[in-house]
Design an enzyme around this catalytic site. Structure first.
Site, PDB file in Angstrom:
ATOM      1  N   ASP A  34     -41.657  16.695  85.157  1.00 48.28           N
ATOM      2  CA  ASP A  34     -41.574  18.236  85.299  1.00 48.28           C
ATOM      3  C   ASP A  34     -40.738  18.536  86.785  1.00 48.28           C
ATOM      4  O   ASP A  34     -40.201  19.510  86.653  1.00 48.28           O
ATOM      5  CB  ASP A  34     -43.120  18.579  85.517  1.00 48.28           C
ATOM      6  CG  ASP A  34     -43.569  18.551  84.193  1.00 48.28           C
ATOM      7  OD1 ASP A  34     -44.215  17.292  83.995  1.00 48.28           O
ATOM      8  OD2 ASP A  34     -43.601  19.439  83.432  1.00 48.28           O
ATOM      9  N   ASN A  66     -45.023  14.266  86.942  1.00 44.42           N
ATOM     10  CA  ASN A  66     -45.089  14.363  85.658  1.00 44.42           C
ATOM     11  C   ASN A  66     -46.401  14.687  85.251  1.00 44.42           C
ATOM     12  O   ASN A  66     -47.616  14.399  86.122  1.00 44.42           O
ATOM     13  CB  ASN A  66     -44.532  13.002  84.814  1.00 44.42           C
ATOM     14  CG  ASN A  66     -44.514  13.354  83.439  1.00 44.42           C
ATOM     15  OD1 ASN A  66     -43.618  14.338  82.968  1.00 44.42           O
ATOM     16  ND2 ASN A  66     -44.715  12.629  82.561  1.00 44.42           N
ATOM     17  N   LYS A  67     -46.968  14.703  84.121  1.00 46.17           N
ATOM     18  CA  LYS A  67     -48.258  15.048  83.640  1.00 46.17           C
ATOM     19  C   LYS A  67     -49.368  14.182  84.221  1.00 46.17           C
ATOM     20  O   LYS A  67     -49.052  12.747  84.312  1.00 46.17           O
ATOM     21  CB  LYS A  67     -48.544  15.095  82.147  1.00 46.17           C
ATOM     22  CG  LYS A  67     -49.742  15.347  81.450  1.00 46.17           C
ATOM     23  CD  LYS A  67     -50.207  16.651  82.136  1.00 46.17           C
ATOM     24  CE  LYS A  67     -49.412  17.809  81.684  1.00 46.17           C
ATOM     25  NZ  LYS A  67     -49.742  19.245  82.161  1.00 46.17           N
TER      26      LYS A  67
HETATM   27  O1  MRU Z   1     -48.520  21.063  80.957  1.00 37.33           O
HETATM   28  P1  MRU Z   1     -47.185  20.705  80.260  1.00 37.33           P
HETATM   29  O2  MRU Z   1     -47.408  20.457  78.736  1.00 37.33           O
HETATM   30  O3  MRU Z   1     -46.254  21.822  80.445  1.00 37.33           O
HETATM   31  O4  MRU Z   1     -46.639  19.320  80.845  1.00 37.33           O
HETATM   32  C1  MRU Z   1     -45.274  19.267  81.007  1.00 37.33           C
HETATM   33  C2  MRU Z   1     -45.050  18.052  80.119  1.00 37.33           C
HETATM   34  O5  MRU Z   1     -45.148  18.129  78.799  1.00 37.33           O
HETATM   35  C3  MRU Z   1     -44.925  16.949  80.688  1.00 37.33           C
HETATM   36  O6  MRU Z   1     -45.501  16.501  81.961  1.00 37.33           O
HETATM   37  C4  MRU Z   1     -43.862  15.903  80.433  1.00 37.33           C
HETATM   38  O7  MRU Z   1     -44.081  14.717  80.340  1.00 37.33           O
HETATM   39  C5  MRU Z   1     -42.505  16.501  80.755  1.00 37.33           C
HETATM   40  S1  MRU Z   1     -41.980  17.939  80.189  1.00 37.33           S
HETATM   41  C6  MRU Z   1     -40.497  17.526  79.962  1.00 37.33           C
END
Ligand code: MRU
Length: 406
Positions: A256, A266-267
């Site tokens: 992100d 990242n998540k």
């Molecule tokens: O909260 P979200 O679903 O918008 O989170 C973003 C993501 O999907 C992830 O963190 C993902 O691995 C990277 S987005 C390209």
């Protein structure tokens, strides 16, 4: 994305009305495929905030069109102020993903460069399209640049002998959804997997469920299933065991926001997977377009803003009601899910999983230090997870831009 029932890009302009776009309501996947039309700036802001659209790349593309909608709907007088305010409102919706701020900054630069209202609106349209095209192109290129990593593992496995004459699949673990649904097309982490699969390389994907919102279970499993790619859904804490038992060859995740020195937001849960991968000597790659790099942040662990979300996402789980397990009917718990365009009566329900009144912390992202990352897969190639690595591919990062919206 190429999926039966939903062909093409995840964001499409409405014919003859380019400031209105059609997107899938991702809150209802995998159970319902409902499209939403985003027309005015408010629609765009709401869709990003309530996560009808999500994923760093897609919210960037949606924000690009949101800026166009703001330019189209505001009168000539006060247009400049309205556009600047729209940029601030869009950036405030989700604080971690860099692509969102990047798209707004790109729009602002293009619009500010024009003096007439007509010129500003034209620039906003061209830029919204350019952002979406760039995003889709990055997915294709990331796939091609990541492919050799999978090919090399496949070749090693073939040399080691197959199982009953069949080549053994390359085992890839991924977290969250950095797939086509998180982008305009093909995704980041999934792009090399799609590329390998389409070329006949046997792959198998371990899909982390990704609590609390379960983007892995709901979205990645949906995407992989549509494409016929073999996969298993696993509980978030299972990855470490699989790595210890030699059941994972490679980890690929998305990002992100990536700091100048290569720390990766990242998540939530990504960091723990990176620790387990390092402990087990398993390559841990991060796939990202350059629009995810934040050249102005050095120390990502300290400085990348981490979004905190509603407690209910942790205390409750959403899913499709099947049998309630007690043989009784679950009709009383049937939830009515309202989309903006259609009222969908469904069996999608939310259930509490903890004692009533339990407080919860909901940190949406974590930061994986660059040291734990084997490398980046970008639209210009692969590189080390370091400032030198990133600047080698993106020398323009030397002149970091402090202006614009952060
Ligand atoms: O909260 P979200 O679903 O918008 O989170 C973003 C993501 O999907 C992830 O963190 C993902 O691995 C990277 S987005 C390209």
């Amino acid at each position: 994305m190429s999926a039966a029932g939903y062909e093409g890009r995840t964001i499409r302009e409405k014919v003859g009305e380019p400031s209105t776009v059609v997107v899938l309501d991702q809150r209802l996947l995998p159970h319902r495929e409902v499209e939403l039309e985003l027309r005015g700036l408010c629609d765009y802001i709401e869709a990003i905030r309530d996560m009808s659209v999500r994923g760093a790349g897609l919210i960037g593309a949606v924000a690009g069109y949101g800026m166009l909608a703001a330019a189209v709907e505001s009168p000539d007088r006060g247009l400049h102020e309205a556009i600047e305010a729209a940029g601030r409102a869009l950036v405030a919706t989700r604080p971690t993903a860099k692509d969102l701020a990047w798209a707004v900054e790109r729009q602002l630069a293009a619009i500010r460069a024009e003096t007439s209202p007509g010129g500003k609106r034209r620039a906003a349209l061209e830029t919204a399209r350019a952002i979406a095209d760039f995003n889709a192109d990055c997915g294709r290129r990331i796939g091609l640049h990541g492919l050799p990593l999978i090919e090399a593992i496949a070749a090693g496995k073939a040399a080691g002998g197959g199982l009953r004459g069949r080549p053994r699949a390359v085992e890839i673990l991924t977290h969250c959804n950095a797939g086509a649904l998180a982008f305009v097309d093909r995704g980041s982490a999934t792009a090399p997997i799609y590329e390998a699969f389409e070329r006949g390389i046997p792959v198998h994907v371990w899909v982390d469920e990704t609590r609390p919102r379960n983007q892995g279970a709901a979205l990645t499993a949906w995407e992989l299933g549509r494409r016929g790619i073999p996969h298993h859904l696993i509980a978030d804490n299972a990855g470490g065991l699989l790595m210890q038992r030699g059941m994972v060859d490679l980890v690929i995740v998305g990002a992100d926001r990536v700091s100048r020195r290569g720390d990766v937001a990242n998540k939530i849960g990504t960091y723990l997977k990176a620790l387990a991968a390092q402990d087990n000597g398993i390559p841990f790659y991060v796939a990202l377009p350059s629009s995810t790099i934040d050249w102005d942040i050095e120390d990502g662990v300290r400085d990348i803003p981490v979004e905190e979300r509603d407690e209910a996402e942790v205390t409750h789980v959403r899913g499709l009601l099947e049998d309630d397990g007690a043989g009784g009917t679950a009709v009383s718990r049937i939830a009515r899910v309202e989309s903006r365009n259609a009222r969908v009566e469904s069996r999608i329900a939310s259930v509490r999983i903890c004692p009533e009144g339990t407080r919860a912390g909901n940190f949406a992202f974590d930061i994986t230090p660059a040291l734990l990352v084997s490398g980046f897969i970008t639209e210009r190639g692969t590189c080390a997870a370091s400032e030198e690595g990133l600047l080698g591919l993106f020398p323009e990062g030397r002149e970091s831009t402090k202006e614009g919206v952060r």
